[in-house]
Design a protein around this motif. Structure first.
Motif, mmCIF file in Angstrom:
data_model
loop_
_atom_site.group_PDB
_atom_site.id
_atom_site.type_symbol
_atom_site.label_atom_id
_atom_site.label_comp_id
_atom_site.label_asym_id
_atom_site.label_seq_id
_atom_site.Cartn_x
_atom_site.Cartn_y
_atom_site.Cartn_z
ATOM 1 N N LYS A 95 -55.235 9.480 43.612
ATOM 2 C CA LYS A 95 -56.288 8.475 43.702
ATOM 3 C C LYS A 95 -55.858 7.373 44.678
ATOM 4 C CE LYS A 95 -59.070 9.621 40.153
ATOM 5 N NZ LYS A 95 -60.477 9.815 40.200
ATOM 6 N N ALA A 96 -56.832 6.786 45.349
ATOM 7 C CA ALA A 96 -56.549 5.691 46.283
ATOM 8 C C ALA A 96 -55.972 4.503 45.522
ATOM 9 C CB ALA A 96 -57.826 5.284 47.002
ATOM 10 N N ASP A 97 -55.081 3.762 46.187
ATOM 11 C CA ASP A 97 -54.493 2.568 45.579
ATOM 12 C C ASP A 97 -55.514 1.445 45.456
ATOM 13 O OD1 ASP A 97 -51.777 3.578 45.363
ATOM 14 O OD2 ASP A 97 -51.707 3.429 47.548
ATOM 15 N N PHE A 98 -56.411 1.362 46.432
ATOM 16 C CA PHE A 98 -57.451 0.336 46.442
ATOM 17 C C PHE A 98 -58.757 0.936 46.940
ATOM 18 C CE2 PHE A 98 -53.544 -2.054 47.146
ATOM 19 C CZ PHE A 98 -53.676 -3.110 46.269
ATOM 20 N N ILE A 99 -59.828 0.332 46.516
ATOM 21 C CA ILE A 99 -61.157 0.597 47.066
ATOM 22 C C ILE A 99 -61.729 -0.769 47.408
ATOM 23 C CG2 ILE A 99 -63.480 1.473 46.631
ATOM 24 C CD1 ILE A 99 -62.267 3.297 44.479
ATOM 25 N N PHE A 100 -62.297 -0.897 48.612
ATOM 26 C CA PHE A 100 -62.914 -2.179 48.937
ATOM 27 C C PHE A 100 -64.152 -1.984 49.787
ATOM 28 C CE2 PHE A 100 -60.292 -1.667 52.714
ATOM 29 C CZ PHE A 100 -61.019 -2.286 53.727
ATOM 30 N N TYR A 101 -65.007 -2.982 49.732
ATOM 31 C CA TYR A 101 -66.179 -3.024 50.599
ATOM 32 C C TYR A 101 -66.598 -4.471 50.779
ATOM 33 C CZ TYR A 101 -68.703 -3.209 46.137
ATOM 34 O OH TYR A 101 -69.130 -3.547 44.884
ATOM 35 N N PHE A 102 -67.247 -4.719 51.890
ATOM 36 C CA PHE A 102 -67.750 -6.053 52.196
ATOM 37 C C PHE A 102 -69.171 -6.143 51.679
ATOM 38 C CE2 PHE A 102 -64.624 -4.985 55.415
ATOM 39 C CZ PHE A 102 -63.761 -6.055 55.307
ATOM 40 N N TYR A 116 -64.384 1.719 51.607
ATOM 41 C CA TYR A 116 -63.097 2.139 52.161
ATOM 42 C C TYR A 116 -62.116 2.404 51.027
ATOM 43 C CZ TYR A 116 -65.245 0.295 56.339
ATOM 44 O OH TYR A 116 -66.116 0.064 57.364
ATOM 45 N N TYR A 117 -61.428 3.547 51.107
ATOM 46 C CA TYR A 117 -60.416 3.943 50.136
ATOM 47 C C TYR A 117 -59.061 3.785 50.822
ATOM 48 C CZ TYR A 117 -64.409 5.912 47.735
ATOM 49 O OH TYR A 117 -65.612 6.063 47.100
ATOM 50 N N VAL A 118 -58.121 3.122 50.140
ATOM 51 C CA VAL A 118 -56.855 2.753 50.762
ATOM 52 C C VAL A 118 -55.692 3.375 49.991
ATOM 53 C CG1 VAL A 118 -55.372 0.819 51.425
ATOM 54 C CG2 VAL A 118 -57.863 0.529 51.424
ATOM 55 N N TRP A 119 -54.836 4.077 50.728
ATOM 56 C CA TRP A 119 -53.575 4.571 50.195
ATOM 57 C C TRP A 119 -52.467 3.817 50.910
ATOM 58 C CZ3 TRP A 119 -57.788 7.625 50.711
ATOM 59 C CH2 TRP A 119 -58.139 8.428 49.627
ATOM 60 N N VAL A 120 -51.494 3.311 50.145
ATOM 61 C CA VAL A 120 -50.406 2.528 50.720
ATOM 62 C C VAL A 120 -49.110 3.304 50.586
ATOM 63 C CG1 VAL A 120 -49.126 0.350 50.624
ATOM 64 C CG2 VAL A 120 -51.569 0.397 50.046
ATOM 65 N N ASN A 121 -48.428 3.496 51.700
ATOM 66 C CA ASN A 121 -47.095 4.077 51.691
ATOM 67 C C ASN A 121 -46.123 2.913 51.548
ATOM 68 O OD1 ASN A 121 -44.535 4.998 52.373
ATOM 69 N ND2 ASN A 121 -45.330 6.505 53.817
ATOM 70 N N PRO A 122 -45.582 2.673 50.337
ATOM 71 C CA PRO A 122 -44.771 1.482 50.096
ATOM 72 C C PRO A 122 -43.462 1.467 50.880
ATOM 73 C CG PRO A 122 -44.721 2.913 48.176
ATOM 74 C CD PRO A 122 -45.700 3.509 49.147
ATOM 75 N N ASP A 123 -42.934 2.618 51.240
ATOM 76 C CA ASP A 123 -41.676 2.658 51.984
ATOM 77 C C ASP A 123 -41.843 2.110 53.399
ATOM 78 O OD1 ASP A 123 -40.492 3.835 49.784
ATOM 79 O OD2 ASP A 123 -40.876 5.868 50.505
ATOM 80 N N GLU A 124 -42.979 2.375 53.994
ATOM 81 C CA GLU A 124 -43.189 1.982 55.382
ATOM 82 C C GLU A 124 -44.264 0.904 55.535
ATOM 83 O OE1 GLU A 124 -43.886 5.391 57.828
ATOM 84 O OE2 GLU A 124 -42.495 6.614 56.680
ATOM 85 N N ASN A 125 -44.929 0.502 54.454
ATOM 86 C CA ASN A 125 -46.060 -0.433 54.505
ATOM 87 C C ASN A 125 -47.124 0.032 55.495
ATOM 88 O OD1 ASN A 125 -45.349 -2.195 52.492
ATOM 89 N ND2 ASN A 125 -44.288 -3.594 53.850
ATOM 90 N N ILE A 126 -47.401 1.311 55.447
ATOM 91 C CA ILE A 126 -48.431 1.907 56.288
ATOM 92 C C ILE A 126 -49.636 2.206 55.397
ATOM 93 C CG2 ILE A 126 -49.052 3.901 57.708
ATOM 94 C CD1 ILE A 126 -47.037 2.099 59.066
ATOM 95 N N VAL A 127 -50.821 1.921 55.916
ATOM 96 C CA VAL A 127 -52.055 2.128 55.178
ATOM 97 C C VAL A 127 -52.807 3.320 55.751
ATOM 98 C CG1 VAL A 127 -54.338 1.120 54.764
ATOM 99 C CG2 VAL A 127 -52.308 -0.270 54.466
ATOM 100 N N GLU A 128 -53.299 4.157 54.853
ATOM 101 C CA GLU A 128 -54.184 5.244 55.227
ATOM 102 C C GLU A 128 -55.533 4.974 54.577
ATOM 103 O OE1 GLU A 128 -52.269 9.283 55.055
ATOM 104 O OE2 GLU A 128 -50.727 8.092 54.008
#
Length: 133
Positions: free
Chosen positions: A75-82, A95-107
């Motif tokens: 599941k996505a770490d966050f869901i957001f919309y304006f 928008y569905y957000v997955w966070v790679n905590p090791d690299e602080n990269i967002v997908e």
């Protein structure tokens, strides 16, 4: 009597200037995945336009790729919309957000997970600051 009129005029002028100089704000809804459910984390009303405009620019100009959601994708770490965003074909983009905590990269995925992008570190940090604001 003249003094009252002067005070009223100054008060009205102050109110007009204060309201004209106020920072324009954006509404954003954020849900965070916790455990087995999404928790409505924030309905942020007091976000400066500069922060949301930069985020909107990032997601608008991202190099989105066609994408098919894998069944075993977590599941996505966050869901957001304006909330005040322009509707595309009558729908607000989610928008569905997955966070790679090791690299602080967002997908991100959008449009029912039919499009995907991985952001660079700088853009990822902007998105994460907005979500954690």
């Amino acid at each position: 009597m003249k003094r009252k009129h002067l005070l009223v005029a100054l008060s009205l002028l102050s109110i007009t200037l204060a309201s004209g100089c106020s920072t324009k704000q954006e509404h954003i809804s954020v849900q965070k995945y916790e455990g087995k459910h999404y928790k409505f984390e924030l309905y942020k009303e007091k976000i400066e336009m500069g922060k949301t405009e930069k985020t909107k620019e990032i997601v608008k100009n991202a190099d989105w790729e066609e994408f098919a959601l894998e069944k075993d994708l977590p599941k996505a770490d966050f869901i957001f919309y304006f909330n005040d965003d322009e509707k595309i074909e009558g729908k607000i983009p989610v928008y569905y957000v997955w966070v790679n905590p090791d690299e602080n990269i967002v997908e991100l995925t959008k449009d029912k997970h039919s499009q995907y992008v991985q952001l660079n570190r700088k853009e990822s940090n902007i998105i994460l600051r907005l979500l954690h604001n």
